[in-house]
Design a protein around this motif. Structure first.
Motif, PDB file in Angstrom:
ATOM      1  N   ARG A 139       0.413  -1.012  -0.228  1.00 23.03           N
ATOM      2  CA  ARG A 139      -0.028   0.195  -0.217  1.00 23.03           C
ATOM      3  C   ARG A 139       0.997   1.116  -0.311  1.00 23.03           C
ATOM      4  O   ARG A 139       0.504   2.094  -0.654  1.00 23.03           O
ATOM      5  N   LEU A 140       1.594   1.253   0.976  1.00 29.21           N
ATOM      6  CA  LEU A 140       2.532   2.229   0.654  1.00 29.21           C
ATOM      7  C   LEU A 140       3.165   2.926  -0.609  1.00 29.21           C
ATOM      8  O   LEU A 140       3.900   3.980  -1.169  1.00 29.21           O
ATOM      9  N   LEU A 147      -1.926   6.347  -4.926  1.00 31.36           N
ATOM     10  CA  LEU A 147      -2.125   7.341  -3.777  1.00 31.36           C
ATOM     11  C   LEU A 147      -2.037   9.429  -4.044  1.00 31.36           C
ATOM     12  O   LEU A 147      -0.713   9.529  -4.204  1.00 31.36           O
ATOM     13  N   SER A 148      -2.544   9.641  -3.578  1.00 31.23           N
ATOM     14  CA  SER A 148      -2.509  11.039  -2.993  1.00 31.23           C
ATOM     15  C   SER A 148      -1.625  11.004  -1.450  1.00 31.23           C
ATOM     16  O   SER A 148      -1.310  10.506  -1.087  1.00 31.23           O
ATOM     17  N   ALA A 162       0.104   9.931   4.008  1.00 28.86           N
ATOM     18  CA  ALA A 162       0.290  10.442   5.362  1.00 28.86           C
ATOM     19  C   ALA A 162      -0.443   9.662   6.328  1.00 28.86           C
ATOM     20  O   ALA A 162      -0.078   8.997   7.195  1.00 28.86           O
ATOM     21  N   LYS A 163      -1.859   9.071   5.317  1.00 27.19           N
ATOM     22  CA  LYS A 163      -2.887   7.768   5.681  1.00 27.19           C
ATOM     23  C   LYS A 163      -1.846   6.758   6.369  1.00 27.19           C
ATOM     24  O   LYS A 163      -1.593   5.607   7.109  1.00 27.19           O
ATOM     25  N   GLU A 164      -1.906   5.821   5.320  1.00 23.96           N
ATOM     26  CA  GLU A 164      -0.955   5.079   5.195  1.00 23.96           C
ATOM     27  C   GLU A 164       0.524   4.610   6.129  1.00 23.96           C
ATOM     28  O   GLU A 164       0.584   4.116   6.876  1.00 23.96           O
ATOM     29  N   ARG A 182      -0.773   4.581   9.571  1.00 24.65           N
ATOM     30  CA  ARG A 182      -1.280   3.746   9.579  1.00 24.65           C
ATOM     31  C   ARG A 182      -0.153   2.148  10.086  1.00 24.65           C
ATOM     32  O   ARG A 182       0.149   1.623  10.751  1.00 24.65           O
ATOM     33  N   ALA A 183       1.053   2.060   8.837  1.00 21.65           N
ATOM     34  CA  ALA A 183       2.155   1.636   8.990  1.00 21.65           C
ATOM     35  C   ALA A 183       2.856   1.892  10.788  1.00 21.65           C
ATOM     36  O   ALA A 183       3.517   0.542  10.941  1.00 21.65           O
ATOM     37  N   ASN A 184       2.593   3.458  10.985  1.00 19.04           N
ATOM     38  CA  ASN A 184       3.246   3.364  11.398  1.00 19.04           C
ATOM     39  C   ASN A 184       2.807   2.460  13.535  1.00 19.04           C
ATOM     40  O   ASN A 184       3.835   1.448  13.992  1.00 19.04           O
ATOM     41  N   ALA A 185       1.602   2.176  13.560  1.00 15.58           N
ATOM     42  CA  ALA A 185       1.016   1.730  14.376  1.00 15.58           C
ATOM     43  C   ALA A 185       0.915   0.676  13.791  1.00 15.58           C
ATOM     44  O   ALA A 185       1.085  -0.135  15.024  1.00 15.58           O
ATOM     45  N   MET A 186       0.950   0.095  13.061  1.00 22.60           N
ATOM     46  CA  MET A 186       1.688  -1.661  12.580  1.00 22.60           C
ATOM     47  C   MET A 186       2.718  -2.293  12.880  1.00 22.60           C
ATOM     48  O   MET A 186       2.608  -2.937  13.865  1.00 22.60           O
TER      49      MET A 186
END
Length: 75
Positions: free
Chosen positions: A14-15, A20-21, A26-28, A31-35
């Motif tokens: 996804r990254l 992606l805009s 930024a949202k991904e 999300r990646a940091n949380a993962m």
């Protein structure tokens, strides 16, 4: 652990999506940091379980008498 691995690789895909805009990227990233944070906890727990299994394999039942009981029913 294989599920965790699959989720992390899916996040990497996804990254690297070129569709992606900047806002979506930024949202991904969030999300990646949380993962990564959750993945660190999961792998840390797995490492602790492995260390406990190694202690048990090396010393057997006597080592259990010196360790605090974790999980399971309390008496």
């Amino acid at each position: 652990m294989s599920d965790l691995n699959n989720h992390l690789f899916a996040q990497m895909e996804r990254l690297t999506s070129e569709d992606l805009s900047e806002e979506q990227i930024a949202k991904e990233v969030q999300r990646a940091n949380a993962m990564v944070s959750v993945a660190d906890r999961i792998t840390g727990n797995a490492d602790l379980q492995l260390k406990a299994a190694k202690l048990y394999a090396e010393y057997g039942e006597p080592v259990l008498k010196h360790l605090p009981q974790i999980g399971g029913p309390s008496k």
